[in-house]
Design an enzyme around this catalytic site. Structure first.
Site, PDB file in Angstrom:
ATOM      1  N   HIS A  83       0.774  -0.998   0.005  1.00 12.23           N
ATOM      2  CA  HIS A  83      -0.048   0.010  -0.055  1.00 12.23           C
ATOM      3  C   HIS A  83       0.807   1.466  -0.155  1.00 12.23           C
ATOM      4  CE1 HIS A  83       0.343   1.110   4.409  1.00 12.23           C
ATOM      5  NE2 HIS A  83       0.471  -0.197   4.620  1.00 12.23           N
ATOM      6  N   ASP A  85      -0.597   4.439   1.016  1.00 10.21           N
ATOM      7  CA  ASP A  85      -0.949   5.551   1.990  1.00 10.21           C
ATOM      8  C   ASP A  85      -0.109   5.179   3.409  1.00 10.21           C
ATOM      9  OD1 ASP A  85      -2.506   3.004   2.168  1.00 10.21           O
ATOM     10  OD2 ASP A  85      -3.629   4.058   3.843  1.00 10.21           O
ATOM     11  N   ASP A 114       6.387   1.304   6.365  1.00  8.95           N
ATOM     12  CA  ASP A 114       4.854   0.963   6.338  1.00  8.95           C
ATOM     13  C   ASP A 114       4.435   1.792   5.514  1.00  8.95           C
ATOM     14  OD1 ASP A 114       2.448   0.016   6.737  1.00  8.95           O
ATOM     15  OD2 ASP A 114       2.361   0.965   8.830  1.00  8.95           O
ATOM     16  N   GLU A 148      -5.122   1.425   2.929  1.00  6.01           N
ATOM     17  CA  GLU A 148      -4.812   0.444   3.795  1.00  6.01           C
ATOM     18  C   GLU A 148      -5.069   0.962   5.257  1.00  6.01           C
ATOM     19  OE1 GLU A 148      -2.799  -2.461   6.565  1.00  6.01           O
ATOM     20  OE2 GLU A 148      -2.226  -0.301   6.190  1.00  6.01           O
ATOM     21  N   GLU A 149      -4.395   2.079   5.514  1.00  2.00           N
ATOM     22  CA  GLU A 149      -4.472   2.627   7.051  1.00  2.00           C
ATOM     23  C   GLU A 149      -5.740   3.320   7.305  1.00  2.00           C
ATOM     24  OE1 GLU A 149      -2.130   2.177   8.902  1.00  2.00           O
ATOM     25  OE2 GLU A 149      -0.027   2.326   7.650  1.00  2.00           O
ATOM     26  N   ASP A 172       3.594  -6.326   4.034  1.00  2.00           N
ATOM     27  CA  ASP A 172       3.394  -5.568   4.965  1.00  2.00           C
ATOM     28  C   ASP A 172       3.321  -6.060   6.470  1.00  2.00           C
ATOM     29  OD1 ASP A 172       2.368  -3.108   5.941  1.00  2.00           O
ATOM     30  OD2 ASP A 172       0.111  -3.512   5.452  1.00  2.00           O
ATOM     31  N   HIS A 396       4.654   3.616  12.132  1.00  4.03           N
ATOM     32  CA  HIS A 396       3.829   4.655  13.046  1.00  4.03           C
ATOM     33  C   HIS A 396       4.582   5.662  13.967  1.00  4.03           C
ATOM     34  CE1 HIS A 396      -0.169   2.378  11.728  1.00  4.03           C
ATOM     35  NE2 HIS A 396       0.635   2.440  10.774  1.00  4.03           N
TER      36      HIS A 396
END
Length: 424
Positions: A83, A85, A114, A148-149, A172, A396
């Protein structure tokens, strides 16, 4: 030429592409025409699709929700799906979160781990396999998602348009493979504050699936703030929750129903009565990710990752009961079911074999995790890398990074995996 040597010859290209992809701000923003997740995600998707066209792949744009490259022929479709995003950028970085800068052998930036670095590793692996001239009797796709997030709308759209793949992986997670993903549950504790309640203005957090690193409040005529440490909500033990920290500080100043609820119940899974664990996937994790309190109402947004053998309905019932004791209701909840693929399934065996052949690690078993990936909605699918055993989790967090060594090694592992999925 051996794959490892080929990767070394394109090392600079892999690094430069990762840096450029990080520089796109792909935090979700309001929808635009043909850009359901905002201009940044649209631009990043255009970038990778253009690379695919330049490299001679069949490409397809799925209305801005996702897009893919493809080679091969046949009825069955094998998918690799990263992904583009990212979660909000956050604060207090040592390096620019959209810079893609290299320091001490690491590429820094939001999405480096990520999932942009792994996406680039998959891109170059995909090209290396195609360029090898392998003959396949199926279609092999590299699908780029853009949501995805925030809600998986990209993969839902992909399934609606293209159907479920026969098998595949998302880069991921972690190596050697993630064969179990905990269930996910998010929702809001809400309460209307009656007239006469002492004034509290309290805000904090950036996203429900991020441990909040900052919170601020006005209470008893003064301003307060607290700093914590951001972390992925699936690993809250790696962070420090600024909302909980500030609530405890304010409770020493005066009484308020929101502060009472947080400090006595909503600070942890144990105090809410939802703590649980199983042998397959470990213990339940809990994150109080967002708070908004004014004179009239309070909303506390939580994110929970629960073991694969647990039931979401039971957790919701316990949350409602815990909230009611303090005048809160638990509402607006959404979630996704756990995902589990048996270790002895053909897919898991192929992915693990690819990892072991490249790394020589024959001891680390398949893993479970609290993070939710595309695998949970794609059926015969698993999260596969790109974090290697022993490497830190930086997703994150501030100063998120991927090491160049890991990026190149992951590319090598993905080549081996795509060969196995495409050629057998």
């Amino acid at each position: 030429m051996a794959i490892k040597s080929k990767i070394q010859t394109i090392k600079d290209d892999i690094i430069a592409t990762t840096q450029r992809l990080i520089q796109f701000n792909t935090v979700e923003t309001p929808a635009l025409p043909n850009a359901p997740f905002g201009a940044g995600n649209r631009a990043a998707l255009d970038y990778v699709l253009e690379i695919g066209r330049q490299w001679g792949f069949i490409t397809k744009d799925l209305d801005g929700y996702a897009g893919y490259w493809e080679f091969g022929e046949g009825q069955a479709v094998v998918v690799i799906m990263p992904h583009l995003d990212v979660v909000p950028l956050g604060t207090d970085w040592d390096y620019p979160p959209l810079g893609g800068e290299i320091h001490n052998g690491n590429i820094y930036g939001r999405g480096a781990a990520d999932n942009k670095g792994p996406a680039v590793a998959a891109m170059y692996a995909f090209k290396l396999v195609r360029d090898s001239g392998i003959v396949v009797n199926k279609r092999i796709r590299l699908v780029f998602g853009c949501d995805e997030e925030s809600g998986f709308e990209c993969v839902k759209h992909y399934i609606k348009v293209e159907g479920l793949p026969a098998s595949g992986f998302t880069p991921d997670g972690a190596f050697p493979v993630i064969n179990a993903e905990k269930g996910a549950l998010s929702g809001n504790f809400v309460k209307q504050l009656p007239p006469g309640t002492s004034k509290l203005i309290f805000t904090g957090g950036t996203a429900r699936n991020v441990v909040p690193a900052y919170a601020k409040a006005e209470f008893a005529g003064k301003s307060y703030e607290a700093t914590g440490v951001a972390a992925h909500a699936s690993t809250p033990e790696l962070g420090e929750n600024a909302i909980v920290k500030l609530a405890r500080e304010l409770s020493a100043v005066g009484q308020h129903p929101v502060l009472e609820f947080i400090t006595q119940a909503a600070a942890s899974s144990e105090s809410l009565g939802i703590a649980a664990r199983d042998e397959i996937s470990g213990h339940l994790t809990y994150n109080l990710g967002l708070i908004h309190v004014d004179e009239h109402a309070a909303t506390l947004t939580v994110n929970i990752r629960y073991p694969v053998t647990n039931n979401a309905a039971d957790i919701i019932e316990k949350l409602q009961a815990a909230g009611q004791q303090y005048g809160f209701s638990f509402a607006d909840y959404t979630g996704s079911s756990p995902h589990y693929v048996a270790p002895d399934s053909p897919l898991i065996k192929k992915l693990v074999a690819a990892y072991r052949e490249i790394t020589g690690d024959y001891d680390t078993p398949p893993q479970a995790m609290g993070g939710g990936t595309y695998a949970r909605v794609l059926g015969n699918f698993a999260a596969f890398g790109a974090r290697f055993p022993g490497n830190p989790r930086t997703a994150h967090q501030k100063n998120e990074y991927i090491s160049i060594d890991s990026l190149l090694k992951a590319t090598e592992v993905y080549v081996a995996a795509i060969y196995k999925l495409a050629g057998e």
